[in-house]
Design a protein around this motif. Sequence first.
Motif, PDB file in Angstrom:
ATOM      1  N   LYS A 189     103.150 -39.670 -13.175  1.00  0.00           N
ATOM      2  CA  LYS A 189     102.046 -40.632 -13.105  1.00  0.00           C
ATOM      3  C   LYS A 189     101.601 -41.061 -14.507  1.00  0.00           C
ATOM      4  O   LYS A 189     101.381 -42.249 -14.764  1.00  0.00           O
ATOM      5  CB  LYS A 189     100.873 -40.001 -12.351  1.00  0.00           C
ATOM      6  N   LEU A 190     101.490 -40.080 -15.394  1.00  0.00           N
ATOM      7  CA  LEU A 190     101.142 -40.409 -16.788  1.00  0.00           C
ATOM      8  C   LEU A 190     102.142 -41.405 -17.365  1.00  0.00           C
ATOM      9  O   LEU A 190     101.770 -42.415 -17.968  1.00  0.00           O
ATOM     10  CB  LEU A 190     101.197 -39.147 -17.658  1.00  0.00           C
ATOM     11  N   ALA A 191     103.415 -41.090 -17.145  1.00  0.00           N
ATOM     12  CA  ALA A 191     104.482 -41.948 -17.690  1.00  0.00           C
ATOM     13  C   ALA A 191     104.404 -43.337 -17.069  1.00  0.00           C
ATOM     14  O   ALA A 191     104.561 -44.352 -17.764  1.00  0.00           O
ATOM     15  CB  ALA A 191     105.839 -41.306 -17.423  1.00  0.00           C
ATOM     16  N   ASP A 192     104.142 -43.384 -15.759  1.00  0.00           N
ATOM     17  CA  ASP A 192     104.048 -44.685 -15.081  1.00  0.00           C
ATOM     18  C   ASP A 192     102.918 -45.518 -15.667  1.00  0.00           C
ATOM     19  O   ASP A 192     103.046 -46.725 -15.855  1.00  0.00           O
ATOM     20  CB  ASP A 192     103.821 -44.491 -13.573  1.00  0.00           C
ATOM     21  N   ILE A 193     101.784 -44.859 -15.945  1.00  0.00           N
ATOM     22  CA  ILE A 193     100.642 -45.599 -16.497  1.00  0.00           C
ATOM     23  C   ILE A 193     100.996 -46.122 -17.891  1.00  0.00           C
ATOM     24  O   ILE A 193     100.729 -47.276 -18.230  1.00  0.00           O
ATOM     25  CB  ILE A 193      99.373 -44.717 -16.533  1.00  0.00           C
ATOM     26  N   ILE A 194     101.641 -45.279 -18.667  1.00  0.00           N
ATOM     27  CA  ILE A 194     102.058 -45.708 -20.018  1.00  0.00           C
ATOM     28  C   ILE A 194     102.999 -46.910 -19.906  1.00  0.00           C
ATOM     29  O   ILE A 194     102.819 -47.939 -20.567  1.00  0.00           O
ATOM     30  CB  ILE A 194     102.760 -44.553 -20.779  1.00  0.00           C
ATOM     31  N   LYS A 195     103.983 -46.787 -19.002  1.00  0.00           N
ATOM     32  CA  LYS A 195     105.008 -47.850 -18.915  1.00  0.00           C
ATOM     33  C   LYS A 195     104.465 -49.117 -18.258  1.00  0.00           C
ATOM     34  O   LYS A 195     104.749 -50.224 -18.712  1.00  0.00           O
ATOM     35  CB  LYS A 195     106.205 -47.351 -18.107  1.00  0.00           C
ATOM     36  N   ALA A 196     103.658 -48.933 -17.199  1.00  0.00           N
ATOM     37  CA  ALA A 196     103.198 -50.104 -16.441  1.00  0.00           C
ATOM     38  C   ALA A 196     102.356 -51.024 -17.302  1.00  0.00           C
ATOM     39  O   ALA A 196     102.340 -52.232 -17.119  1.00  0.00           O
ATOM     40  CB  ALA A 196     102.396 -49.655 -15.235  1.00  0.00           C
ATOM     41  N   ARG A 197     101.658 -50.441 -18.246  1.00  0.00           N
ATOM     42  CA  ARG A 197     100.807 -51.289 -19.088  1.00  0.00           C
ATOM     43  C   ARG A 197     101.655 -52.085 -20.072  1.00  0.00           C
ATOM     44  O   ARG A 197     101.159 -53.010 -20.712  1.00  0.00           O
ATOM     45  CB  ARG A 197      99.811 -50.429 -19.880  1.00  0.00           C
ATOM     46  N   HIS A 198     102.903 -51.684 -20.234  1.00  0.00           N
ATOM     47  CA  HIS A 198     103.770 -52.337 -21.228  1.00  0.00           C
ATOM     48  C   HIS A 198     103.104 -52.408 -22.579  1.00  0.00           C
ATOM     49  O   HIS A 198     103.218 -53.371 -23.301  1.00  0.00           O
ATOM     50  CB  HIS A 198     104.170 -53.754 -20.778  1.00  0.00           C
ATOM     51  N   PHE A 199     102.281 -51.400 -22.859  1.00  0.00           N
ATOM     52  CA  PHE A 199     101.681 -51.410 -24.180  1.00  0.00           C
ATOM     53  C   PHE A 199     102.082 -50.152 -24.916  1.00  0.00           C
ATOM     54  O   PHE A 199     102.288 -49.121 -24.319  1.00  0.00           O
ATOM     55  CB  PHE A 199     100.150 -51.505 -24.104  1.00  0.00           C
ATOM     56  N   LEU A 200     102.247 -50.292 -26.164  1.00  0.00           N
ATOM     57  CA  LEU A 200     102.405 -49.106 -26.998  1.00  0.00           C
ATOM     58  C   LEU A 200     101.072 -48.761 -27.639  1.00  0.00           C
ATOM     59  O   LEU A 200     100.791 -47.630 -27.936  1.00  0.00           O
ATOM     60  CB  LEU A 200     103.444 -49.348 -28.084  1.00  0.00           C
ATOM     61  N   TYR A 201     100.265 -49.795 -27.816  1.00  0.00           N
ATOM     62  CA  TYR A 201      98.997 -49.588 -28.498  1.00  0.00           C
ATOM     63  C   TYR A 201      97.895 -50.056 -27.580  1.00  0.00           C
ATOM     64  O   TYR A 201      97.558 -51.231 -27.545  1.00  0.00           O
ATOM     65  CB  TYR A 201      98.982 -50.360 -29.831  1.00  0.00           C
TER      66      TYR A 201
END
Length: 401
Positions: free
Chosen positions: A386-398
């Motif tokens: 879930k953490l990874a999905d949230i990181i990826k879904a936002r398509h943001f690094l920053y």
Amino acid sequence: MNIEQLLAGRTHKMSVNTIREILKVVAQPGMVSLAGGIPAPESFPLDILQVLTTNVLEKYGPAALQYDPTEGFAPLRKALAYDLGSRKGILASPEEIFIASGSQGVLDAAGKIFISKGDPIAVESPTYLGAIQAFDPYEPRYVTLESDDQGLIPESLENVLARETVKFIYLVPTFQNPTGRTIPLERRQRIAEIIQARDALLIEDDPYGDLRYAGQPIPPIKTMAPDNVIYVSTLSKVFAPGLRIGYYIAPQNVRDWLVIVKQGVDLHTSTFNQALAAEYIQGGYLKKHLPHIIRLYTPKKDAMLAALVNYFPKEFTWSRPEGGMFVWVEGPEGYAMRELYYRCVKQNVAFVPGQFFYTNPANGIHTMRLNFTMADEATIDAAVKKLADIIKARHFLYPQD
Ligand SMILES: Cc1ncc(COP(=O)(O)O)c(C=O)c1O
């Protein structure tokens, strides 16, 4: 009543433990939390507590409920002396082992006897938040030591000590909180040489050394430079943190001061709890129970590391601890992990942003601490995904962008 005007100046340096505040938020129903830093309740030896209690009452009777010397309950000191000698190679007589109310109590006492306002003390970066919280009220000047994947870099210590005399160095050499990193043998030997050569004092905080799931145990630095090290440990992770049993072995002139401080703070640690601890160690229960704790945590650690490999973006790196309770994750430089934290909590998954473990929080904004002892393997897998999905879904690094 205006309490503010009554407060001592040092209260300005005191702050609530941020992680405890975070834990209140993440205790909400439905939250999957990798934020905690506490042992799993299943690790407590509840099944033998009745026996321990009966044995304590039979052996010690009212003495287990009486005031007792500040130095500690004699049978516990004796049991620890044998245990530390046989399992960790720390040679100390019972009279050299002192009991504290958790290892946290030793950190505060050390702050009290060593730090005057502005005094330099050397710490890893990041380091244990509770140590920062214990030292802060005494207003030290933090000198940060550099570390890499193998913990403290000895040259960094050497450079600092060549430059200035610090009051003490504080290290968690084994399965560090927050990073899970362990300082290897050669570095420990080098650190021991450096502190001996510079006549420096090291506080070696070792709450996690017994929680080893792979690899070979590495001797504490205390065994290599006994006169320069205050070795601090605890039964919190191998018995029960609620009993508040910590202990330390310190050079003679230091321990006398630590005892004087404790006399003023709480006279002594709970006699009854010390008696339970004595019985737990002396009766062979610790030795029998430790493998159970290790069996409980090993698959959890493996599940977390596997999930990170399976789900986390390639821009993120993490520690691969062989023990302890934590994995440390670093995002790309500048990644705002605290922002990510708020987004994740809204979606019922939590971690601790790593910046709280830095004496200068600006240094750790791209880091996070994950705990693997509290959840079961399936939950750990789902939470990391879930953490990874949230990181990826936002398509943001920053996330601040
Ligand atoms: C590095 C470190 N030192 C000390 C402590 C405090 O432990 P105790 O329960 O013995 O006070 C902790 C607790 O998490 C810790 O992680």
